[in-house]
Design a protein around this motif. Structure first.
Motif, PDB file in Angstrom:
ATOM      1  N   GLU A  62       9.014   7.526 -41.975  1.00 49.75           N
ATOM      2  CA  GLU A  62       9.472   6.412 -41.138  1.00 49.75           C
ATOM      3  C   GLU A  62       9.702   6.885 -39.703  1.00 49.75           C
ATOM      4  OE1 GLU A  62      11.029   7.246 -44.006  1.00 49.75           O
ATOM      5  OE2 GLU A  62      10.314   5.657 -45.320  1.00 49.75           O
ATOM      6  N   ARG A  63      10.230   8.086 -39.558  1.00 50.29           N
ATOM      7  CA  ARG A  63      10.484   8.632 -38.228  1.00 50.29           C
ATOM      8  C   ARG A  63       9.170   8.853 -37.484  1.00 50.29           C
ATOM      9  NH1 ARG A  63      12.858  13.447 -39.341  1.00 50.29           N
ATOM     10  NH2 ARG A  63      14.572  12.322 -40.267  1.00 50.29           N
ATOM     11  N   GLU A  64       8.142   9.347 -38.196  1.00 46.10           N
ATOM     12  CA  GLU A  64       6.845   9.565 -37.562  1.00 46.10           C
ATOM     13  C   GLU A  64       6.226   8.250 -37.120  1.00 46.10           C
ATOM     14  OE1 GLU A  64       4.396  11.811 -40.194  1.00 46.10           O
ATOM     15  OE2 GLU A  64       5.549  13.645 -39.928  1.00 46.10           O
ATOM     16  N   ILE A  65       6.384   7.208 -37.913  1.00 47.14           N
ATOM     17  CA  ILE A  65       5.857   5.897 -37.540  1.00 47.14           C
ATOM     18  C   ILE A  65       6.590   5.373 -36.309  1.00 47.14           C
ATOM     19  CG2 ILE A  65       5.692   3.485 -38.277  1.00 47.14           C
ATOM     20  CD1 ILE A  65       5.211   4.596 -41.134  1.00 47.14           C
ATOM     21  N   ALA A  66       7.912   5.517 -36.278  1.00 53.34           N
ATOM     22  CA  ALA A  66       8.692   5.065 -35.130  1.00 53.34           C
ATOM     23  C   ALA A  66       8.325   5.850 -33.880  1.00 53.34           C
ATOM     24  CB  ALA A  66      10.184   5.187 -35.419  1.00 53.34           C
ATOM     25  N   GLU A  67       8.087   7.172 -34.027  1.00 49.68           N
ATOM     26  CA  GLU A  67       7.691   7.983 -32.875  1.00 49.68           C
ATOM     27  C   GLU A  67       6.325   7.566 -32.360  1.00 49.68           C
ATOM     28  OE1 GLU A  67       7.976  12.038 -34.089  1.00 49.68           O
ATOM     29  OE2 GLU A  67      10.168  12.035 -34.067  1.00 49.68           O
ATOM     30  N   ALA A  68       5.415   7.221 -33.269  1.00 49.37           N
ATOM     31  CA  ALA A  68       4.095   6.752 -32.845  1.00 49.37           C
ATOM     32  C   ALA A  68       4.221   5.434 -32.085  1.00 49.37           C
ATOM     33  CB  ALA A  68       3.175   6.588 -34.051  1.00 49.37           C
ATOM     34  N   ARG A  69       5.080   4.545 -32.558  1.00 53.62           N
ATOM     35  CA  ARG A  69       5.298   3.283 -31.842  1.00 53.62           C
ATOM     36  C   ARG A  69       5.943   3.527 -30.484  1.00 53.62           C
ATOM     37  NH1 ARG A  69       7.898   0.370 -36.940  1.00 53.62           N
ATOM     38  NH2 ARG A  69       6.017  -0.008 -38.141  1.00 53.62           N
ATOM     39  N   ALA A  70       6.904   4.448 -30.439  1.00 53.40           N
ATOM     40  CA  ALA A  70       7.549   4.779 -29.165  1.00 53.40           C
ATOM     41  C   ALA A  70       6.526   5.382 -28.208  1.00 53.40           C
ATOM     42  CB  ALA A  70       8.713   5.740 -29.393  1.00 53.40           C
ATOM     43  N   ARG A  71       5.631   6.208 -28.725  1.00 60.14           N
ATOM     44  CA  ARG A  71       4.577   6.787 -27.897  1.00 60.14           C
ATOM     45  C   ARG A  71       3.704   5.683 -27.303  1.00 60.14           C
ATOM     46  NH1 ARG A  71       1.635   9.512 -31.622  1.00 60.14           N
ATOM     47  NH2 ARG A  71       3.502  10.717 -32.083  1.00 60.14           N
ATOM     48  N   ASP A  72       3.406   4.663 -28.114  1.00 63.62           N
ATOM     49  CA  ASP A  72       2.610   3.541 -27.616  1.00 63.62           C
ATOM     50  C   ASP A  72       3.362   2.793 -26.513  1.00 63.62           C
ATOM     51  OD1 ASP A  72       0.622   4.191 -29.403  1.00 63.62           O
ATOM     52  OD2 ASP A  72       1.288   2.742 -30.918  1.00 63.62           O
ATOM     53  N   VAL A  73       4.682   2.667 -26.654  1.00 68.07           N
ATOM     54  CA  VAL A  73       5.481   2.011 -25.621  1.00 68.07           C
ATOM     55  C   VAL A  73       5.393   2.792 -24.321  1.00 68.07           C
ATOM     56  CG1 VAL A  73       7.853   1.480 -24.912  1.00 68.07           C
ATOM     57  CG2 VAL A  73       7.067   0.853 -27.194  1.00 68.07           C
ATOM     58  N   TYR A  74       5.549   4.114 -24.389  1.00 67.33           N
ATOM     59  CA  TYR A  74       5.499   4.934 -23.173  1.00 67.33           C
ATOM     60  C   TYR A  74       4.119   4.869 -22.529  1.00 67.33           C
ATOM     61  CZ  TYR A  74      10.131   6.853 -23.814  1.00 67.33           C
ATOM     62  OH  TYR A  74      11.482   6.996 -23.920  1.00 67.33           O
ATOM     63  N   LEU A  75       3.063   4.868 -23.328  1.00 68.06           N
ATOM     64  CA  LEU A  75       1.722   4.750 -22.761  1.00 68.06           C
ATOM     65  C   LEU A  75       1.523   3.391 -22.099  1.00 68.06           C
ATOM     66  CD1 LEU A  75      -0.441   6.478 -25.518  1.00 68.06           C
ATOM     67  CD2 LEU A  75       0.033   7.302 -23.211  1.00 68.06           C
ATOM     68  N   ALA A  76       2.037   2.335 -22.720  1.00 63.06           N
ATOM     69  CA  ALA A  76       1.923   1.001 -22.126  1.00 63.06           C
ATOM     70  C   ALA A  76       2.693   0.917 -20.816  1.00 63.06           C
ATOM     71  CB  ALA A  76       2.436  -0.056 -23.109  1.00 63.06           C
ATOM     72  N   VAL A  77       3.882   1.515 -20.778  1.00 62.58           N
ATOM     73  CA  VAL A  77       4.665   1.508 -19.539  1.00 62.58           C
ATOM     74  C   VAL A  77       3.944   2.313 -18.467  1.00 62.58           C
ATOM     75  CG1 VAL A  77       6.819   2.306 -18.491  1.00 62.58           C
ATOM     76  CG2 VAL A  77       6.871   1.077 -20.650  1.00 62.58           C
ATOM     77  N   GLN A  78       3.375   3.449 -18.845  1.00 60.83           N
ATOM     78  CA  GLN A  78       2.673   4.279 -17.872  1.00 60.83           C
ATOM     79  C   GLN A  78       1.480   3.543 -17.277  1.00 60.83           C
ATOM     80  OE1 GLN A  78       1.078   7.886 -19.487  1.00 60.83           O
ATOM     81  NE2 GLN A  78       0.637   8.756 -17.488  1.00 60.83           N
ATOM     82  N   GLN A  79       0.835   2.680 -18.030  1.00 62.75           N
ATOM     83  CA  GLN A  79      -0.311   1.940 -17.544  1.00 62.75           C
ATOM     84  C   GLN A  79       0.083   0.638 -16.859  1.00 62.75           C
ATOM     85  OE1 GLN A  79      -2.542   1.616 -21.150  1.00 62.75           O
ATOM     86  NE2 GLN A  79      -3.210   3.744 -21.102  1.00 62.75           N
ATOM     87  N   SER A  80       1.361   0.308 -16.845  1.00 66.15           N
ATOM     88  CA  SER A  80       1.806  -0.961 -16.262  1.00 66.15           C
ATOM     89  C   SER A  80       1.712  -0.935 -14.746  1.00 66.15           C
ATOM     90  CB  SER A  80       3.245  -1.264 -16.686  1.00 66.15           C
ATOM     91  OG  SER A  80       4.138  -0.402 -16.024  1.00 66.15           O
ATOM     92  N   GLU A  81       1.649  -2.127 -14.172  1.00 65.50           N
ATOM     93  CA  GLU A  81       1.556  -2.277 -12.714  1.00 65.50           C
ATOM     94  C   GLU A  81       2.815  -1.763 -12.025  1.00 65.50           C
ATOM     95  OE1 GLU A  81      -0.288  -2.957  -9.274  1.00 65.50           O
ATOM     96  OE2 GLU A  81      -1.210  -3.367 -11.215  1.00 65.50           O
ATOM     97  N   ALA A  82       3.984  -1.999 -12.627  1.00 66.43           N
ATOM     98  CA  ALA A  82       5.251  -1.564 -12.021  1.00 66.43           C
ATOM     99  C   ALA A  82       5.322  -0.038 -11.939  1.00 66.43           C
ATOM    100  CB  ALA A  82       6.430  -2.102 -12.818  1.00 66.43           C
TER     101      ALA A  82
END
Length: 154
Positions: A37-57
């Motif tokens: 479960e922790r690995e799945i949550a970390e993968a989702r968190a990684r996706d959040v950070y990648l999405a933020v990094q690609q954001s316009e802001a």
């Protein structure tokens, strides 16, 4: 000879032992509870950070940073190298008196200190006025998104 380490037997148990066929037995170490479960949550968190990094802001904050730092660092480097080259190549110019015992080299050297403090002040002011608020908002949004994908845990 007895080992003084109380965990010695625990750490080496199963390592190098042979199975029934003469091959080393695979390590059968169970995964800690909740690790999947922790690995799945970390993968989702990684996706959040990648999405933020690609954001316009995020790109705007990085752009503001680069637009200040690259010219400022280049100008300061040229000023510093110019001072060193002039002191080496034209010692007569640097030794030219300006006021009493104060010469051009001393004023340029003090100018190095003054420009360092001026650039530091300008960087801090630029960060405070142009980058800190958007970066703080990005940080807050990222933490909220990460907390959301991890099921409310931080």
């Amino acid at each position: 000879m007895r080992q003084e380490d109380p965990w010695h037997d625990t750490l080496t148990a199963g390592w190098g032992e042979l199975d029934g066929v003469g091959m080393p037995a695979p390590a059968a170490v169970p995964r800690p509870r909740g690790e999947a479960e922790r690995e799945i949550a970390e993968a989702r968190a990684r996706d959040v950070y990648l999405a933020v990094q690609q954001s316009e802001a995020f790109q705007e904050v990085r752009s503001r940073y680069r637009r200040f730092v690259v010219p400022g660092a280049a100008a300061f480097l040229v000023w510093y190298v110019g001072y060193v080259v002039t002191a080496t190549a034209a010692p007569g110019l640097m030794a030219r008196p300006v006021i009493g015992a104060v010469n051009v080299g001393m004023l340029a050297g003090l100018g190095q200190f003054a420009s360092t403090f001026l650039l530091t002040w300008a960087y801090a002011r630029h960060a405070r006025l142009r980058r800190d608020r958007p970066a703080l908002e990005l940080r807050w949004d990222t933490q909220e998104l990460t907390r959301g994908v991890q099921g409310g845990t931080s």
